[in-house]
Design an enzyme around this catalytic site. Structure first.
Site, PDB file in Angstrom:
ATOM      1  N   GLN A 218      -8.780  10.712 -12.506  1.00  0.00           N
ATOM      2  CA  GLN A 218      -8.795   9.510 -13.334  1.00  0.00           C
ATOM      3  C   GLN A 218      -9.766   8.512 -12.724  1.00  0.00           C
ATOM      4  OE1 GLN A 218      -4.840   7.947 -13.509  1.00  0.00           O
ATOM      5  NE2 GLN A 218      -5.524   5.899 -13.998  1.00  0.00           N
ATOM      6  N   GLY A 219     -10.922   8.325 -13.349  1.00  0.00           N
ATOM      7  CA  GLY A 219     -11.961   7.457 -12.796  1.00  0.00           C
ATOM      8  C   GLY A 219     -11.933   6.080 -13.438  1.00  0.00           C
TER       9      GLY A 219
ATOM     10  N   SER B  59      -8.155   9.711  -7.111  1.00  0.00           N
ATOM     11  CA  SER B  59      -7.258  10.702  -6.494  1.00  0.00           C
ATOM     12  C   SER B  59      -7.687  12.113  -6.862  1.00  0.00           C
ATOM     13  CB  SER B  59      -5.821  10.488  -6.956  1.00  0.00           C
ATOM     14  OG  SER B  59      -5.318   9.284  -6.445  1.00  0.00           O
TER      15      SER B  59
ATOM     16  N   GLU C  34       1.752   6.510 -16.284  1.00  0.00           N
ATOM     17  CA  GLU C  34       1.900   6.524 -14.818  1.00  0.00           C
ATOM     18  C   GLU C  34       3.280   6.037 -14.406  1.00  0.00           C
ATOM     19  OE1 GLU C  34      -2.550   5.937 -13.018  1.00  0.00           O
ATOM     20  OE2 GLU C  34      -1.261   4.188 -12.996  1.00  0.00           O
TER      21      GLU C  34
ATOM     22  N   GLU D  30       1.951  -7.247  -7.494  1.00  0.00           N
ATOM     23  CA  GLU D  30       1.710  -8.611  -8.003  1.00  0.00           C
ATOM     24  C   GLU D  30       1.295  -8.561  -9.475  1.00  0.00           C
ATOM     25  OE1 GLU D  30       0.394  -7.377  -5.193  1.00  0.00           O
ATOM     26  OE2 GLU D  30       1.479  -8.532  -3.679  1.00  0.00           O
TER      27      GLU D  30
ATOM     28  N   SER E 226     -10.947   2.829 -11.209  1.00  0.00           N
ATOM     29  CA  SER E 226     -11.275   1.788 -10.216  1.00  0.00           C
ATOM     30  C   SER E 226     -12.709   1.936  -9.700  1.00  0.00           C
ATOM     31  CB  SER E 226     -10.322   1.878  -9.022  1.00  0.00           C
ATOM     32  OG  SER E 226      -8.994   1.781  -9.451  1.00  0.00           O
TER      33      SER E 226
HETATM   34  C1  LIG Z   1      -2.958   6.112  -3.197  1.00  0.00           C
HETATM   35  C2  LIG Z   1      -3.827   5.527  -4.263  1.00  0.00           C
HETATM   36  C3  LIG Z   1      -4.306   6.321  -5.273  1.00  0.00           C
HETATM   37  C4  LIG Z   1      -5.153   5.772  -6.245  1.00  0.00           C
HETATM   38  N1  LIG Z   1      -5.649   6.602  -7.225  1.00  0.00           N
HETATM   39  C5  LIG Z   1      -6.492   6.094  -8.140  1.00  0.00           C
HETATM   40  C6  LIG Z   1      -7.071   6.950  -9.124  1.00  0.00           C
HETATM   41  O1  LIG Z   1      -6.796   8.153  -9.170  1.00  0.00           O
HETATM   42  N2  LIG Z   1      -7.937   6.421 -10.003  1.00  0.00           N
HETATM   43  C7  LIG Z   1      -8.265   5.088  -9.994  1.00  0.00           C
HETATM   44  O2  LIG Z   1      -9.042   4.675 -10.840  1.00  0.00           O
HETATM   45  N3  LIG Z   1      -7.760   4.247  -9.062  1.00  0.00           N
HETATM   46  C8  LIG Z   1      -6.870   4.724  -8.141  1.00  0.00           C
HETATM   47  N4  LIG Z   1      -6.349   3.897  -7.182  1.00  0.00           N
HETATM   48  C9  LIG Z   1      -6.788   2.500  -7.136  1.00  0.00           C
HETATM   49  C10 LIG Z   1      -5.743   1.507  -7.630  1.00  0.00           C
HETATM   50  O3  LIG Z   1      -5.598   1.580  -9.028  1.00  0.00           O
HETATM   51  C11 LIG Z   1      -6.213   0.107  -7.175  1.00  0.00           C
HETATM   52  O4  LIG Z   1      -6.186   0.091  -5.758  1.00  0.00           O
HETATM   53  C12 LIG Z   1      -5.331  -0.993  -7.717  1.00  0.00           C
HETATM   54  O5  LIG Z   1      -5.455  -1.121  -9.109  1.00  0.00           O
HETATM   55  C13 LIG Z   1      -5.657  -2.353  -7.066  1.00  0.00           C
HETATM   56  O6  LIG Z   1      -7.010  -2.627  -7.163  1.00  0.00           O
HETATM   57  P1  LIG Z   1      -7.854  -3.030  -5.855  1.00  0.00           P
HETATM   58  O7  LIG Z   1      -7.588  -2.027  -4.794  1.00  0.00           O
HETATM   59  O8  LIG Z   1      -9.256  -3.255  -6.276  1.00  0.00           O
HETATM   60  O9  LIG Z   1      -7.204  -4.396  -5.360  1.00  0.00           O
HETATM   61  P2  LIG Z   1      -7.503  -5.848  -5.948  1.00  0.00           P
HETATM   62  O10 LIG Z   1      -7.429  -5.819  -7.429  1.00  0.00           O
HETATM   63  O11 LIG Z   1      -8.748  -6.359  -5.319  1.00  0.00           O
HETATM   64  O12 LIG Z   1      -6.256  -6.653  -5.395  1.00  0.00           O
HETATM   65  C14 LIG Z   1      -6.184  -7.111  -4.026  1.00  0.00           C
HETATM   66  C15 LIG Z   1      -4.899  -7.944  -3.895  1.00  0.00           C
HETATM   67  O13 LIG Z   1      -4.976  -9.101  -4.765  1.00  0.00           O
HETATM   68  C16 LIG Z   1      -3.870  -9.126  -5.658  1.00  0.00           C
HETATM   69  N5  LIG Z   1      -4.301  -9.618  -6.963  1.00  0.00           N
HETATM   70  C17 LIG Z   1      -5.415  -9.264  -7.658  1.00  0.00           C
HETATM   71  N6  LIG Z   1      -5.466  -9.924  -8.832  1.00  0.00           N
HETATM   72  C18 LIG Z   1      -4.348 -10.701  -8.898  1.00  0.00           C
HETATM   73  C19 LIG Z   1      -3.821 -11.592  -9.875  1.00  0.00           C
HETATM   74  N7  LIG Z   1      -4.452 -11.823 -11.035  1.00  0.00           N
HETATM   75  N8  LIG Z   1      -2.637 -12.214  -9.609  1.00  0.00           N
HETATM   76  C20 LIG Z   1      -1.965 -11.982  -8.435  1.00  0.00           C
HETATM   77  N9  LIG Z   1      -2.436 -11.148  -7.461  1.00  0.00           N
HETATM   78  C21 LIG Z   1      -3.604 -10.512  -7.693  1.00  0.00           C
HETATM   79  C22 LIG Z   1      -3.405  -7.679  -5.767  1.00  0.00           C
HETATM   80  O14 LIG Z   1      -2.054  -7.608  -6.149  1.00  0.00           O
HETATM   81  C23 LIG Z   1      -3.643  -7.169  -4.342  1.00  0.00           C
HETATM   82  O15 LIG Z   1      -2.565  -7.545  -3.514  1.00  0.00           O
HETATM   83  C24 LIG Z   1      -5.505   4.402  -6.206  1.00  0.00           C
HETATM   84  C25 LIG Z   1      -4.999   3.584  -5.178  1.00  0.00           C
HETATM   85  C26 LIG Z   1      -4.175   4.138  -4.205  1.00  0.00           C
HETATM   86  C27 LIG Z   1      -3.666   3.251  -3.117  1.00  0.00           C
END
Ligand SMILES: Cc1cc2nc3c(=O)[nH]c(=O)nc-3n(C[C@H](O)[C@H](O)[C@H](O)COP(=O)(O)OP(=O)(O)OC[C@H]3O[C@@H](n4cnc5c(N)ncnc54)[C@H](O)[C@@H]3O)c2cc1C
Length: 376
Positions: free
Chosen positions: A122-123, A157, A240, A359, A125
């Site tokens: 799933q692409g 993933s 999910e 969050e 992020s």
């Molecule tokens: C084990 C694992 C598997 C994953 N697999 C996939 C996958 O297969 N495909 C894929 O596309 N992605 C995948 N992801 C990515 C995942 O979807 C993202 O990590 C997640 O959506 C958070 O985005 P970010 O890491 O950019 O954090 P950010 O969005 O940058 O957030 C950083 C922090 O800020 C907080 N924050 C951000 N915006 C707000 C807001 N508006 N209000 C309050 N708090 C806020 C968040 O809660 C977090 O604590 C995976 C992640 C993990 C850990």
């Protein structure tokens, strides 16, 4: 087939084929071993019909309620035949293909995923795009009667194992935000795709960076209409948080029982165990209701954010209890069981991140379900 009948017959089949289905390793195994095990179990279960129940006949299924799929994953998890996180990709991506791919493509591809012949990823992020998914920048432009994709995804993933990817691309201007996104179903062996695995803190190359350099994607691989990728994403995310989370609940239940069995006398504080059990059962009760709503054909949406919050709280509580009760195993020991406790403990930190952070789930609950402020 009715659920009661399905349970009896499936349990009997699992008993009978225990030897063939069992993993050939002790503890958690490596990711390569877990993926091979997953493929084997899916193939055997598909060929015996079990992996086909609960899926539409037009994609190779045998029909029946989605509850049958919930029970299958629960039973496979409880017997430690699969790792539910890896199994969950089927529950997340197959419904999306069924809902959005053209019927011929869905009929061709979905059986490959169900049988374990293929892995999909799933692409969504990107380096600058996680919670704020509408800002994604991986670009697709029209050329030669199809699409050309250039950009980067991250945290994808199992991308290093995947034959296909459900990919969100930017087809409008960046300012068009959620309106300018198109979903594509991409073959991972297309020239121009580079996959670089990333090791997580639990020591597993669970996800990858994926680079796209002028990658050709045929027109018929569009999921939904051009510019309608946001709907694909919004309909995928509740998946999910539905059947896949019921399977996760089965895993947490299993591990909590194993923890109680493995802990030395007096190591588990009864009051904490009571609180953890309460959290886990609250999550299971909520998820059970979601399974029944899904089975009646309800369209799942923002309310599944509650399931996700409950799951993450329960998961972290279970493995924090493990860290308290089995400190040596979680911190330092290197036997396969201890390595598994350590991995589960470290991976539990990700439960409040993947599938939408805690969050963001709470924002959704506050704004969309409780009407406590403007949705952005
Ligand atoms: C084990 C694992 C598997 C994953 N697999 C996939 C996958 O297969 N495909 C894929 O596309 N992605 C995948 N992801 C990515 C995942 O979807 C993202 O990590 C997640 O959506 C958070 O985005 P970010 O890491 O950019 O954090 P950010 O969005 O940058 O957030 C950083 C922090 O800020 C907080 N924050 C951000 N915006 C707000 C807001 N508006 N209000 C309050 N708090 C806020 C968040 O809660 C977090 O604590 C995976 C992640 C993990 C850990």
């Amino acid at each position: 087939m009715e659920l009661g009948d399905f349970r009896r017959r499936l349990d009997a089949w699992l008993d009978e084929h225990d030897g063939a289905l069992a993993p050939p390793y002790e503890g958690a195994g490596t990711l390569d071993e877990q993926m091979a095990q997953l493929q084997k179990v899916k193939r055997l279960a598909y060929d015996a019909g079990w992996m086909r129940w609960g899926w539409a006949e037009r994609v190779g299924g045998l029909g029946g309620s989605a509850l049958l799929r919930a029970y299958l994953g629960e039973a496979l998890t409880a017997r430690e035949l699969i790792e539910p996180g890896l199994f969950s990709m089927t529950e997340v991506l197959a419904p999306t293909m069924i809902d959005y791919a053209n019927p011929a493509l869905a009929a061709e591809m979905v059986p490959r995923l169900l049988r374990g012949d293929e892995t999909w990823c799933q692409g969504f992020s990107e380096p600058g795009t996680g919670s704020n998914l509408a800002s994604l920048a991986c670009r697709a432009v029209r050329r030669d009667g199809g699409w050309r994709v250039t950009g980067q995804k991250v945290w994808t993933s199992l991308a290093q194992y995947a034959q296909r990817c459900v990919l969100l691309t930017r087809t409008g201007t960046l300012e068009s935000a959620h309106r300018g996104i198109t979903a594509l179903f991409v073959d991972m062996d297309t020239p121009g795709i580079t996959v670089r695995p990333i090791e997580t803190m639990h020591g597993v190359e669970e996800f990858s960076e994926v680079f796209f350099d002028d990658v050709a994607v045929p027109e018929h691989r569009m999921l939904g209409a051009e510019g309608a990728g946001w709907s694909v994403a919004m309909d995928l995310l509740p998946y999910e948080r539905s059947t896949a989370l019921w399977h996760r609940a089965a895993y947490l239940h299993l591990r909590l029982q194993q923890l109680v069995d493995a802990a030395p006398p007096g190591a588990v504080d009864p009051a904490t165990l009571g609180e953890v059990t309460q959290l886990l059962y609250a999550f299971r009760a909520r998820s059970r209701a979601t399974q029944h709503r899904l089975a009646t054909g309800a369209h799942l949406g923002a309310e599944t954010s509650i399931d996700k919050v409950l799951m993450a709280s329960a998961e972290q509580a279970v493995f924090e209890l493990a860290a308290d009760a089995l400190p040596g195993a979680v911190a330092v020991a290197d036997d396969p069981r201890s390595v598994r406790w350590r991995r589960d403990y470290l991976f539990s930190r990700a439960a409040t991140i993947y599938g939408g952070t805690a969050e963001i789930q709470r924002n959704i609950i506050a704004r969309r379900l409780l009407d406590l402020g403007d949705d952005r």
